[in-house]
Design a protein around this motif. Structure first.
Motif, PDB file in Angstrom:
ATOM      1  N   ALA A  47      -0.377   7.296   8.254  1.00 28.01           N
ATOM      2  CA  ALA A  47      -0.831   7.717   6.930  1.00 28.01           C
ATOM      3  C   ALA A  47       0.371   7.909   6.023  1.00 28.01           C
ATOM      4  CB  ALA A  47      -1.628   9.028   7.015  1.00 28.01           C
ATOM      5  N   ALA A  48       0.135   7.828   4.732  1.00 26.21           N
ATOM      6  CA  ALA A  48       1.187   8.170   3.775  1.00 26.21           C
ATOM      7  C   ALA A  48       1.517   9.653   3.913  1.00 26.21           C
ATOM      8  CB  ALA A  48       0.719   7.865   2.355  1.00 26.21           C
ATOM      9  N   VAL A  49       2.738   9.994   3.568  1.00 28.79           N
ATOM     10  CA  VAL A  49       3.169  11.396   3.626  1.00 28.79           C
ATOM     11  C   VAL A  49       2.203  12.291   2.852  1.00 28.79           C
ATOM     12  CG1 VAL A  49       4.976  12.995   2.895  1.00 28.79           C
ATOM     13  CG2 VAL A  49       5.594  10.852   4.005  1.00 28.79           C
ATOM     14  N   THR A  50       1.696  11.786   1.738  1.00 26.48           N
ATOM     15  CA  THR A  50       0.772  12.565   0.910  1.00 26.48           C
ATOM     16  C   THR A  50      -0.682  12.456   1.353  1.00 26.48           C
ATOM     17  OG1 THR A  50       0.649  10.674  -0.605  1.00 26.48           O
ATOM     18  CG2 THR A  50       2.211  12.435  -1.163  1.00 26.48           C
ATOM     19  N   GLY A  51      -0.954  11.684   2.403  1.00 24.63           N
ATOM     20  CA  GLY A  51      -2.326  11.448   2.841  1.00 24.63           C
ATOM     21  C   GLY A  51      -3.074  12.721   3.193  1.00 24.63           C
TER      22      GLY A  51
ATOM     23  N   GLY B 278       1.018   6.963  -4.047  1.00 24.03           N
ATOM     24  CA  GLY B 278       0.585   7.432  -2.740  1.00 24.03           C
ATOM     25  C   GLY B 278      -0.098   6.382  -1.893  1.00 24.03           C
ATOM     26  N   LYS B 279       0.065   5.114  -2.267  1.00 20.58           N
ATOM     27  CA  LYS B 279      -0.581   4.028  -1.529  1.00 20.58           C
ATOM     28  C   LYS B 279       0.298   3.545  -0.376  1.00 20.58           C
ATOM     29  CE  LYS B 279      -1.338   1.730  -5.476  1.00 20.58           C
ATOM     30  NZ  LYS B 279      -1.838   0.683  -6.410  1.00 20.58           N
ATOM     31  N   LEU B 280      -0.329   2.975   0.630  1.00 22.11           N
ATOM     32  CA  LEU B 280       0.390   2.339   1.730  1.00 22.11           C
ATOM     33  C   LEU B 280       0.478   0.844   1.485  1.00 22.11           C
ATOM     34  CD1 LEU B 280      -0.779   3.910   5.127  1.00 22.11           C
ATOM     35  CD2 LEU B 280       1.319   4.326   3.855  1.00 22.11           C
ATOM     36  N   ASP B 281       1.551   0.252   1.979  1.00 17.87           N
ATOM     37  CA  ASP B 281       1.677  -1.201   1.955  1.00 17.87           C
ATOM     38  C   ASP B 281       2.124  -1.675   3.335  1.00 17.87           C
ATOM     39  OD1 ASP B 281       4.398  -0.645   2.091  1.00 17.87           O
ATOM     40  OD2 ASP B 281       4.747  -1.050  -0.036  1.00 17.87           O
ATOM     41  N   PRO B 282       2.074  -2.971   3.613  1.00 15.46           N
ATOM     42  CA  PRO B 282       2.460  -3.450   4.947  1.00 15.46           C
ATOM     43  C   PRO B 282       3.858  -3.038   5.381  1.00 15.46           C
ATOM     44  CG  PRO B 282       1.235  -5.155   3.801  1.00 15.46           C
ATOM     45  CD  PRO B 282       1.463  -4.050   2.801  1.00 15.46           C
ATOM     46  N   ALA B 283       4.817  -2.968   4.441  1.00 12.94           N
ATOM     47  CA  ALA B 283       6.188  -2.587   4.813  1.00 12.94           C
ATOM     48  C   ALA B 283       6.236  -1.167   5.373  1.00 12.94           C
ATOM     49  CB  ALA B 283       7.110  -2.713   3.601  1.00 12.94           C
ATOM     50  N   ALA B 284       5.474  -0.265   4.779  1.00  8.92           N
ATOM     51  CA  ALA B 284       5.456   1.120   5.264  1.00  8.92           C
ATOM     52  C   ALA B 284       4.844   1.190   6.660  1.00  8.92           C
ATOM     53  CB  ALA B 284       4.671   1.993   4.292  1.00  8.92           C
ATOM     54  N   ILE B 285       3.804   0.420   6.886  1.00  9.05           N
ATOM     55  CA  ILE B 285       3.167   0.399   8.206  1.00  9.05           C
ATOM     56  C   ILE B 285       4.126  -0.195   9.242  1.00  9.05           C
ATOM     57  CG2 ILE B 285       1.196  -0.439   9.538  1.00  9.05           C
ATOM     58  CD1 ILE B 285      -0.297  -0.643   6.813  1.00  9.05           C
ATOM     59  N   GLN B 286       4.824  -1.260   8.842  1.00  7.89           N
ATOM     60  CA  GLN B 286       5.777  -1.901   9.756  1.00  7.89           C
ATOM     61  C   GLN B 286       6.863  -0.935  10.182  1.00  7.89           C
ATOM     62  OE1 GLN B 286       5.648  -5.346  10.932  1.00  7.89           O
ATOM     63  NE2 GLN B 286       7.003  -4.271  12.364  1.00  7.89           N
TER      64      GLN B 286
ATOM     65  N   HIS C  46       6.800   5.796  25.785  1.00  6.78           N
ATOM     66  CA  HIS C  46       7.365   7.134  25.651  1.00  6.78           C
ATOM     67  C   HIS C  46       7.002   7.768  24.311  1.00  6.78           C
ATOM     68  CE1 HIS C  46       9.633   6.683  29.346  1.00  6.78           C
ATOM     69  NE2 HIS C  46       9.983   5.472  28.928  1.00  6.78           N
ATOM     70  N   MET C  47       6.341   7.022  23.499  1.00  2.00           N
ATOM     71  CA  MET C  47       5.891   7.501  22.184  1.00  2.00           C
ATOM     72  C   MET C  47       4.404   7.212  22.049  1.00  2.00           C
ATOM     73  SD  MET C  47       8.891   5.774  19.878  1.00  2.00           S
ATOM     74  CE  MET C  47      10.611   5.821  20.381  1.00  2.00           C
ATOM     75  N   VAL C  48       3.776   7.869  21.091  1.00  5.37           N
ATOM     76  CA  VAL C  48       2.386   7.522  20.809  1.00  5.37           C
ATOM     77  C   VAL C  48       2.334   6.092  20.274  1.00  5.37           C
ATOM     78  CG1 VAL C  48       1.581   9.858  20.368  1.00  5.37           C
ATOM     79  CG2 VAL C  48       2.553   8.523  18.488  1.00  5.37           C
ATOM     80  N   LYS C  49       1.202   5.460  20.445  1.00  8.72           N
ATOM     81  CA  LYS C  49       1.042   4.073  20.007  1.00  8.72           C
ATOM     82  C   LYS C  49       0.302   4.042  18.667  1.00  8.72           C
ATOM     83  CE  LYS C  49      -1.012  -0.337  21.395  1.00  8.72           C
ATOM     84  NZ  LYS C  49      -1.795  -1.036  22.449  1.00  8.72           N
ATOM     85  N   PRO C  50       0.930   3.538  17.612  1.00  8.88           N
ATOM     86  CA  PRO C  50       0.219   3.423  16.334  1.00  8.88           C
ATOM     87  C   PRO C  50      -0.954   2.463  16.470  1.00  8.88           C
ATOM     88  CG  PRO C  50       2.591   3.124  16.045  1.00  8.88           C
ATOM     89  CD  PRO C  50       2.321   3.067  17.515  1.00  8.88           C
TER      90      PRO C  50
ATOM     91  N   LYS D  95      -1.750  12.115  17.163  1.00  7.92           N
ATOM     92  CA  LYS D  95      -0.676  12.346  16.203  1.00  7.92           C
ATOM     93  C   LYS D  95      -0.937  11.561  14.907  1.00  7.92           C
ATOM     94  CE  LYS D  95       4.389  11.973  15.781  1.00  7.92           C
ATOM     95  NZ  LYS D  95       4.608  13.395  15.460  1.00  7.92           N
ATOM     96  N   VAL D  96      -0.541  12.164  13.785  1.00 12.44           N
ATOM     97  CA  VAL D  96      -0.507  11.456  12.513  1.00 12.44           C
ATOM     98  C   VAL D  96       0.943  11.085  12.241  1.00 12.44           C
ATOM     99  CG1 VAL D  96      -0.898  11.594  10.019  1.00 12.44           C
ATOM    100  CG2 VAL D  96      -2.526  12.662  11.598  1.00 12.44           C
ATOM    101  N   ILE D  97       1.219   9.798  12.145  1.00 16.86           N
ATOM    102  CA  ILE D  97       2.560   9.306  11.845  1.00 16.86           C
ATOM    103  C   ILE D  97       2.648   9.152  10.334  1.00 16.86           C
ATOM    104  CG2 ILE D  97       4.229   7.450  12.177  1.00 16.86           C
ATOM    105  CD1 ILE D  97       2.634   6.735  14.765  1.00 16.86           C
ATOM    106  N   ALA D  98       3.420  10.001   9.691  1.00 18.84           N
ATOM    107  CA  ALA D  98       3.513   9.999   8.231  1.00 18.84           C
ATOM    108  C   ALA D  98       4.662   9.100   7.786  1.00 18.84           C
ATOM    109  CB  ALA D  98       3.721  11.415   7.717  1.00 18.84           C
ATOM    110  N   VAL D  99       4.374   8.213   6.860  1.00 18.42           N
ATOM    111  CA  VAL D  99       5.385   7.296   6.326  1.00 18.42           C
ATOM    112  C   VAL D  99       5.418   7.411   4.807  1.00 18.42           C
ATOM    113  CG1 VAL D  99       5.168   5.681   8.252  1.00 18.42           C
ATOM    114  CG2 VAL D  99       3.733   5.380   6.226  1.00 18.42           C
ATOM    115  N   PRO D 100       6.564   7.139   4.195  1.00 16.90           N
ATOM    116  CA  PRO D 100       6.622   7.196   2.723  1.00 16.90           C
ATOM    117  C   PRO D 100       5.652   6.193   2.107  1.00 16.90           C
ATOM    118  CG  PRO D 100       8.827   7.107   3.672  1.00 16.90           C
ATOM    119  CD  PRO D 100       7.873   6.821   4.789  1.00 16.90           C
ATOM    120  N   GLY D 101       4.927   6.653   1.121  1.00 16.15           N
ATOM    121  CA  GLY D 101       3.979   5.779   0.456  1.00 16.15           C
ATOM    122  C   GLY D 101       4.622   5.018  -0.681  1.00 16.15           C
ATOM    123  N   ALA D 102       3.951   3.959  -1.125  1.00 13.43           N
ATOM    124  CA  ALA D 102       4.353   3.233  -2.320  1.00 13.43           C
ATOM    125  C   ALA D 102       3.946   4.078  -3.529  1.00 13.43           C
ATOM    126  CB  ALA D 102       3.674   1.865  -2.334  1.00 13.43           C
TER     127      ALA D 102
END
Length: 350
Positions: A81-85, A111-119, A129-133, A101-108
């Protein structure tokens, strides 16, 4: 004191109250299997032009997100999710409380997500050893008023499909998004672009209610079991069904959302013309102007609204939210108070 704090301060549109009252003494089946709920589900299938959809009527947005996401994911899988999600910030850890877990990534912007943020999330979660997105969470509108274009969701859809990710859209303010001046998406587009989404009623004229639409066959199995186990299978489910029947009769849903957007646009225009900046640009029913702390104190004598984020030592971004029931004379009163307050403050404070 007039409130611009949220879009659910009022009860429900009078037509909904009348419909609920008219059916009040009718006897019917419980747990969403009544004739009203079934008719509402059939209505949605016609509107979406898809007979294969699984549609469930739930009470609120956090409840819907929590049940849907926890049901769609295996124990080791996580949501991006976006950090602001909303699921990252304003749901009291509801998703994490189910073990995901919620993996927070910087949004565009917006507050929108784009493929680069998901990548970026995929690149840093690479082994056991980590959660799987697994699930990508977006909302339309976003938590800070951003509106997705059809091309943006198509890009997310293609990316998620290529990477075996579930694309889930939170539609708490979907009415505002679909009637926004920046929107070119239709309700009928969504089943082909996301794996699941919901149509929000609570924030658009209903007493309560969200309609979860599951489009991906792999996510549909035993979902009523999931609802019941989470304590969300409403015995008097018809209370939600009646409301959605009324909201989507004669396009009332869109009319109410359009009014909210129009009132927010009027506020935004006046604020901009008065020389104030915005924390983020929005074409929805939420706007985020930046005011001096002194002006905020003056405005709060007659209006309630949320502070969003401190900009500097003397300025703060606030959130003004309009609704289906926002009175235009109160919008005018806020604009008048803003202008009067600005005159009493120095140019530096402004």
């Amino acid at each position: 004191m007039y409130s611009f704090t949220n879009d659910y301060s009022e009860g429900a549109h009078p037509r909904i109250m009348d419909a609920l009252a008219a059916a009040n003494m009718d006897q019917d089946t419980g747990y969403g299997e009544d004739r009203f709920s079934l008719a509402a589900i059939d209505q949605f299938k016609r509107l979406l032009n898809r007979d294969d959809l699984a549609i469930h009527l739930l009470v609120g947005g956090t409840q819907t997100n929590m049940i849907a996401i926890s049901s769609f994911l295996r124990p080791h899988e996580a949501a991006i999710a976006a950090v602001t999600g909303h699921i990252n910030v304003h749901e009291t850890g509801a998703i994490e409380a189910t073990g995901h877990k919620v993996i927070a990534v910087p949004g565009a912007p917006g507050g929108k997500l784009d493929p680069a943020a998901i990548q970026s999330a995929l690149d840093t979660h690479t082994d056991e050893h980590m959660v799987k997105p697994k699930l990508v969470y977006i909302s339309d509108t976003t938590e800070i008023g951003g509106v997705y274009t059809k091309a943006e969701i198509e890009a997310l859809h293609a990316f998620c499909k290529a990477h075996q990710l579930i694309l889930y859209l939170d539609g708490a303010r979907l009415g505002s998004a679909l009637t926004s001046s920046e929107n070119n998406l239709t309700l009928r587009d969504l089943p082909d672009l996301v794996d699941a989404f919901y149509i929000g009623g609570t924030k658009n004229g209903a007493l309560l209610g969200e309609a979860l639409v599951i489009c991906n066959d792999a996510l549909k199995e035993d979902f009523r079991y999931m609802i019941k186990q989470k304590g969300a299978l409403l015995a008097k489910g018809r209370v939600i069904g009646i409301q959605f029947l009324e909201l989507f009769r004669d396009d009332l849903y869109y009319q109410l959302a359009d009014h909210a957007n129009h009132m927010a646009a009027k506020l935004a225009q006046a604020i901009r013309e008065s020389g104030y900046r915005f924390f983020t640009e929005s074409a929805s029913n939420q706007i985020f102007p930046i005011f001096s702390n002194s002006l905020i104190e003056q405005l709060r004598k007659n209006f309630s609204f949320a502070t969003w984020e401190k900009v500097d030592v003397s300025h703060t971004a606030v959130r003004l939210v309009t609704s289906w029931a926002t009175k235009e004379d109160q919008v005018d009163a806020f604009i008048d108070a803003l202008k009067k307050g600005a005159k009493s403050l120095s140019a530096v404070e402004k």
